[in-house]
Motif scaffolding. Structure first.
Motif, PDB file in Angstrom:
ATOM      1  N   ASP A  33       1.380  -0.963  -0.502  1.00 51.63           N
ATOM      2  CA  ASP A  33       0.309  -0.236  -0.142  1.00 51.63           C
ATOM      3  C   ASP A  33       0.962   1.111   0.136  1.00 51.63           C
ATOM      4  OD1 ASP A  33      -3.310  -0.966   1.087  1.00 51.63           O
ATOM      5  OD2 ASP A  33      -1.863  -2.108   1.999  1.00 51.63           O
ATOM      6  N   TYR A  37      -2.061   6.188  -4.540  1.00 45.40           N
ATOM      7  CA  TYR A  37      -2.066   4.834  -5.578  1.00 45.40           C
ATOM      8  C   TYR A  37      -2.609   3.626  -4.911  1.00 45.40           C
ATOM      9  CZ  TYR A  37       1.789   7.581  -6.655  1.00 45.40           C
ATOM     10  OH  TYR A  37       2.664   8.525  -7.838  1.00 45.40           O
ATOM     11  N   GLN A  38      -2.821   2.552  -5.965  1.00 48.80           N
ATOM     12  CA  GLN A  38      -3.830   1.453  -6.203  1.00 48.80           C
ATOM     13  C   GLN A  38      -3.395   0.369  -5.527  1.00 48.80           C
ATOM     14  OE1 GLN A  38      -5.285   0.872  -9.940  1.00 48.80           O
ATOM     15  NE2 GLN A  38      -7.239   1.905  -9.601  1.00 48.80           N
ATOM     16  N   ARG A  39      -3.581  -0.130  -4.256  1.00 51.29           N
ATOM     17  CA  ARG A  39      -2.264  -1.817  -3.908  1.00 51.29           C
ATOM     18  C   ARG A  39      -2.262  -2.133  -4.554  1.00 51.29           C
ATOM     19  NH1 ARG A  39      -7.072  -3.690  -0.297  1.00 51.29           N
ATOM     20  NH2 ARG A  39      -7.751  -1.758  -0.380  1.00 51.29           N
ATOM     21  N   HIS A  53      -2.426  -4.512  -9.193  1.00 50.33           N
ATOM     22  CA  HIS A  53      -2.780  -3.222  -9.249  1.00 50.33           C
ATOM     23  C   HIS A  53      -4.538  -3.606  -8.602  1.00 50.33           C
ATOM     24  CE1 HIS A  53       0.180  -0.444  -8.573  1.00 50.33           C
ATOM     25  NE2 HIS A  53       0.576  -0.995  -9.870  1.00 50.33           N
ATOM     26  N   TRP A 114       4.743  -0.439 -17.361  1.00 52.38           N
ATOM     27  CA  TRP A 114       4.860  -0.340 -15.363  1.00 52.38           C
ATOM     28  C   TRP A 114       5.996  -0.534 -14.758  1.00 52.38           C
ATOM     29  CZ3 TRP A 114       1.689  -5.350 -13.950  1.00 52.38           C
ATOM     30  CH2 TRP A 114       0.642  -5.398 -12.669  1.00 52.38           C
ATOM     31  N   ASN A 117       6.668   2.607 -14.452  1.00 52.48           N
ATOM     32  CA  ASN A 117       6.084   3.203 -13.934  1.00 52.48           C
ATOM     33  C   ASN A 117       6.428   2.869 -11.688  1.00 52.48           C
ATOM     34  OD1 ASN A 117       5.275   5.170 -15.721  1.00 52.48           O
ATOM     35  ND2 ASN A 117       3.499   3.698 -15.731  1.00 52.48           N
ATOM     36  N   GLN A 121       7.293   5.884  -9.159  1.00 47.15           N
ATOM     37  CA  GLN A 121       6.360   6.271  -8.441  1.00 47.15           C
ATOM     38  C   GLN A 121       7.093   5.981  -6.763  1.00 47.15           C
ATOM     39  OE1 GLN A 121       2.842   3.407  -9.011  1.00 47.15           O
ATOM     40  NE2 GLN A 121       2.556   5.492 -11.564  1.00 47.15           N
ATOM     41  N   TRP A 123       7.496   2.689  -5.197  1.00 50.08           N
ATOM     42  CA  TRP A 123       6.814   1.746  -4.143  1.00 50.08           C
ATOM     43  C   TRP A 123       8.312   0.989  -3.249  1.00 50.08           C
ATOM     44  CZ3 TRP A 123       2.152   0.347  -4.268  1.00 50.08           C
ATOM     45  CH2 TRP A 123       0.561   0.980  -4.619  1.00 50.08           C
TER      46      TRP A 123
END
Length: 134
Positions: A33, A37-39, A53, A114, A117, A121, A123
């Motif tokens: 999470d 952002y989407q999980r 996602h 992906w 990204n 982002q 993560w």
């Protein structure tokens, strides 16, 4: 050959001390999470890897996108998007198994985007992980 997508997901797992479990367990599940952002969920069930996602719609969790890959090769075998689109590398027709010859190239291109990204982002550094008890 290791892909950018494989490297990105393995780095994310390693950053949360989960890479060894991912490789060692036949059934593995982790949810990441990150605010805004989407999980992001990574699963392994035997020779099947799923990366997706999820968003919530009418109380249900909906994967968008979800990619299925073969373990341990990380070869993509299917992709699903919430708009009702599913594409598979192997197609069953008239008792025969056919191969979508464009699948690998086209899905690999998407997975590279992906992966970039996920890296951009943050993560690996900013997400929190929740994994099922082992």
């Amino acid at each position: 050959m290791t892909t950018l997508f494989q490297t990105t997901i393995e780095k994310l797992l390693a950053s949360h001390n989960l890479l060894d479990k991912f490789h060692a367990q036949l059934d593995f599940h982790v949810r990441f999470d990150m605010p805004g952002y989407q999980r992001l969920v990574i699963e392994r069930h035997g020779e099947l890897i799923s990366v997706a996602h999820y968003f919530e719609q009418n109380g249900d969790l909906v994967p968008d996108p979800e990619v299925e890959l073969h373990y341990p090769t990380w070869t993509p075998t299917a992709i699903t998007q919430s708009i009702g689109y599913r594409r598979e590398k192997f197609i069953q027709r008239g008792g025969q198994t056919l191969v979508d010859t464009r699948f690998h190239r086209e899905v690999s291109s998407f997975l590279n985007m992906w992966a970039r990204n996920i890296q951009a982002q943050g993560w690996e550094k900013r997400a929190t992980a929740s994994s099922a008890a082992s």
